[in-house]
Structure formats: C-alpha cells, structure tokens
Design an enzyme around this catalytic site. Structure first.
Site, PDB file in Angstrom:
ATOM      1  N   GLY A  65       0.948  -1.087   0.028  1.00  0.00           N
ATOM      2  CA  GLY A  65      -0.056   0.132  -0.074  1.00  0.00           C
ATOM      3  C   GLY A  65       0.737   1.346  -0.092  1.00  0.00           C
ATOM      4  N   GLN A  66       0.054   2.360   0.130  1.00  0.00           N
ATOM      5  CA  GLN A  66       0.929   3.649   0.226  1.00  0.00           C
ATOM      6  C   GLN A  66       2.100   3.642   1.164  1.00  0.00           C
ATOM      7  OE1 GLN A  66      -1.379   6.917   1.437  1.00  0.00           O
ATOM      8  NE2 GLN A  66      -0.095   8.500   0.385  1.00  0.00           N
ATOM      9  N   TYR A 195     -14.586   2.265   6.972  1.00  0.00           N
ATOM     10  CA  TYR A 195     -13.300   2.478   7.713  1.00  0.00           C
ATOM     11  C   TYR A 195     -13.072   3.143   8.893  1.00  0.00           C
ATOM     12  CZ  TYR A 195      -8.625   4.551   6.796  1.00  0.00           C
ATOM     13  OH  TYR A 195      -7.215   4.615   7.109  1.00  0.00           O
ATOM     14  N   LYS A 199     -11.523   1.408  12.333  1.00  0.00           N
ATOM     15  CA  LYS A 199     -10.502   2.050  13.021  1.00  0.00           C
ATOM     16  C   LYS A 199     -10.876   2.270  14.471  1.00  0.00           C
ATOM     17  CE  LYS A 199      -7.133   1.858   9.869  1.00  0.00           C
ATOM     18  NZ  LYS A 199      -6.119   0.872  10.124  1.00  0.00           N
TER      19      LYS A 199
END
Length: 373
Positions: A65-66, A195, A199
């Site tokens: 991922g990023q 999301y 979290k």
C-alpha cells in the site's frame, strides 16, 4: 463460550465469499478471526523488552500500500535489510521484491500469519492491511472482513507471541459530532464510514488487549499522508497526492472536494519518523495507547496557491464527488497532537511550503522550482 457460540451463529449465516468473489470459501475460524486456541480468561501476556543493542525482527502486513514500502525502506536503514519483512497478498514489482525480504501473507488466514511470525522470529508487527475510506464504502463486506476480521487475527497472534504491535488509525475515526477544529485525542467518535468504524474498533480492541493481556499495542491517528513515490490508494485525502502528478504532467487538476475543505495533512517522511518514534518510546512515557499526530492543515485552494508559486500556469477546477465530500465534512479540520509532543517528543519537519517544493522536485519539476525560487 457464549460469545463464541453467538459469533458462530452469525457467521454461519454469511455467504461463503464476499460479493466481489475475491477469495474462495474458507474455514469458519478464518472469518471469525479467532485462532485455533481460545485465549483463556486468566491469560496474561507481556511483550518482550529490547535492550539498546537488540534489533527487532519486523513484519509489515499490507506492505504494497501507500505506506508499507516506504516504511520498509525506512526501517531497513535502521535495523538492517534482512530484519524487515514486507508482506502482501499481491505480487510485488521487481524493484520491491529485490529490495529486501518479501513474503505472501493473508491476514484472513490465521494459520498462515502464525507460521510467518514463528518461522521468522518476528518481534514487531506493523499492521497496514486495510481498505481505505472511499474504497471501503464501495465494498463494505470486503472492508469489514479485511479491516475487522483481519485485525482480530493480528491481535491474537501478537498477544500469543509477545509482539510489539503497531496499528495505524486515521482522521476517519472521528465523525460529524466530534469537535473538528481542533480534534483532541479523547472525544466522542461516531464515524459514518466502514473505514472509520473499523479504525475505532481497532483502537478499542488494541487498548483492551493491552489492559487485559498486557499486549504492547501502539497506535497513531494519521492525518492525510502525502507521498511522492506512490499512487493514490482510494482515500478521501488522495487529491493532495494526485494534484502533484497532474500539475507536473498536464499543468491542471480537477479536484473532487470543495475548494474550502480543510483537512489535516502530513508528508510521508514525517509520518514514517513518527511511527518509528512511538514504537521506540519507553512504555512508561506513554500516557495513552492511541495518539493524534499532525503536521499541517490546508484546503485544496491553499495547496493550489502554493503550487502557483512554482508553476504559474497551473489551473485547478472543481468537480465535487458527493460521497468523498460528505466523508471529508465529517472529519477533523485540524488535529490536536499536544499529547504526542509532550509524552514522546513528537515534532514535525514539513510545513506546506516544504511539502510542495519536495513533491515537485521528486516529480521532475526541478527547473520550474528553480526558476520560481
């Protein structure tokens, strides 16, 4: 156990695979996110302590991922290439595969995850596997599986094997009823995306495992992260990455948020350094297990004005995406990270001018930047 039986009944009603067909049907334990062994009620795990000369053995999940690749490179410079293992369910590009250890890891497969930890003598785990905000809203069932069930597997493995566990959280963990400017570490959290909900769940489960089982859980709420060497990954703040690609390539950019949408942001170098610093901080210095971290806060208009100083012909237009805008409007405008600065000495290096210059230099606008300066 009553809770386990209840979960089995719920999961028993679930289809064998998500609607996207991303994986085939699997054993019940995989979807439950529980290990073959049940954590006994009187269990008490304590994470291994490290001396100043010990090097952690690191596993990064969701490594393509990023942030994963950048974190792996950053940690390998500190701890040695062979001590940091990058993992994902996707095939890595050649340059990533040859840059250091890479293995297949499916966080929904508890047995696979457990074998990796045992066989590689892992002591630190960075759990980056997640579907981001906009992508998660497009596939809630998959986001629920990856972001919540996968987390349960990671928590169980970390507790069983005495790992120091880092799980990133996000500005998306807050909602429209949270104070937005600034948003403190502890306040009401009622996010409206899967999301964000996942979290908040991660924050609370991590803290529960810490207080209940002694798990060394550490978490940072990231603002929007801007990096030069990765593509946008489906997040609401990704306009602040894409704008540099388009500005250099085309001289113009179409933004999917309103010009006045203010959000907290951070350059990736600050993000990676904050992550390592909180992992290395002495446990006694941590007054909490989940911290806000911040560097700057700006709007698309602010960013465009700074870009114009370097690329005078740059043009920005707006075509607002209602889904992303609604998400952004529910998020903090600015983070209060005073506890991180007080407890373990957090201090950012990049403000907006330094961010823009660095991003443009990376994307090949050296001549334009030099002429502007």
């Amino acid at each position: 156990m009553p809770v386990a039986r209840m979960l089995q009944q719920v999961v028993g009603q679930m289809p064998g695979r998500p609607a996207c067909g991303c994986w085939t049907s699997a054993p019940l334990a995989r979807f439950l996110g529980t290990s073959p062994r049940q954590i006994p009620a009187d269990a008490n795990f304590y994470s291994s302590s490290f001396s100043g000369t010990d090097q952690p053995r690191v596993l990064i999940t969701g490594g393509l991922g990023q942030l994963g690749v950048g974190l792996a490179n950053f940690l390998r410079k500190r701890f040695g290439k062979d001590n940091v293992i990058l993992s994902d369910i996707r095939k890595p590009p050649d340059h990533i595969f040859h840059s250091g250890p890479f293995i297949y890891s499916d966080i929904l497969d508890y047995k696979n995850l457990r074998e990796i930890v045992v066989n590689n003598r892992i002591t630190w785990l960075f759990h980056y596997s997640a579907l981001l905000s906009a992508i998660g809203e497009a596939n809630v069932s998959l986001a629920r599986a990856v972001n919540i069930t996968g987390l349960h597997n990671v928590l169980d493995v970390a507790a069983e094997h005495n790992l120091r566990l880092f799980v990133p959280s996000t500005i998306g963990a807050f909602g429209p009823t949270s104070p937005r400017n600034p948003t403190p570490d502890i306040c009401i959290q009622r996010p409206r995306t899967i999301y964000g909900v996942s979290k908040v769940h991660a924050e609370l489960m991590g803290e529960y495992y810490h207080y209940r089982y002694g798990l060394d859980f550490r978490c940072l709420r990231y603002p929007g992260i801007i990096s030069a060497d990765s593509q946008p990954g489906g997040g609401t703040t990704d306009y602040a990455v894409q704008i540099f690609h388009d500005a250099v390539k085309n001289g113009k950019f179409e933004c999917n948020l309103k010009s006045s949408t203010r959000l907290p942001m951070m350059y990736i170098d600050d993000c990676l350094r904050a992550t390592l610093e909180v992992m290395e901080a002495p446990a006694e210095s941590l007054s909490m297990r989940t911290y806000n971290v911040n560097a700057m806060s700006f709007t698309p208009e602010d960013l465009a004005q700074e870009l114009l100083k370097h690329i005078p012909e740059f043009q920005i237009t707006y075509n607002v995406d209602s889904v992303r805008q609604a998400i952004a409007d529910s998020w903090p405008m600015n983070f209060d990270d005073s506890n991180a600065r007080k407890d373990w000495g957090w201090k950012h290096d990049f403000d907006l001018p330094e961010l823009v210059t660095t991003m443009l230099n990376f994307h090949g606008s050296d001549t334009r930047v030099a002429q502007a300066n």
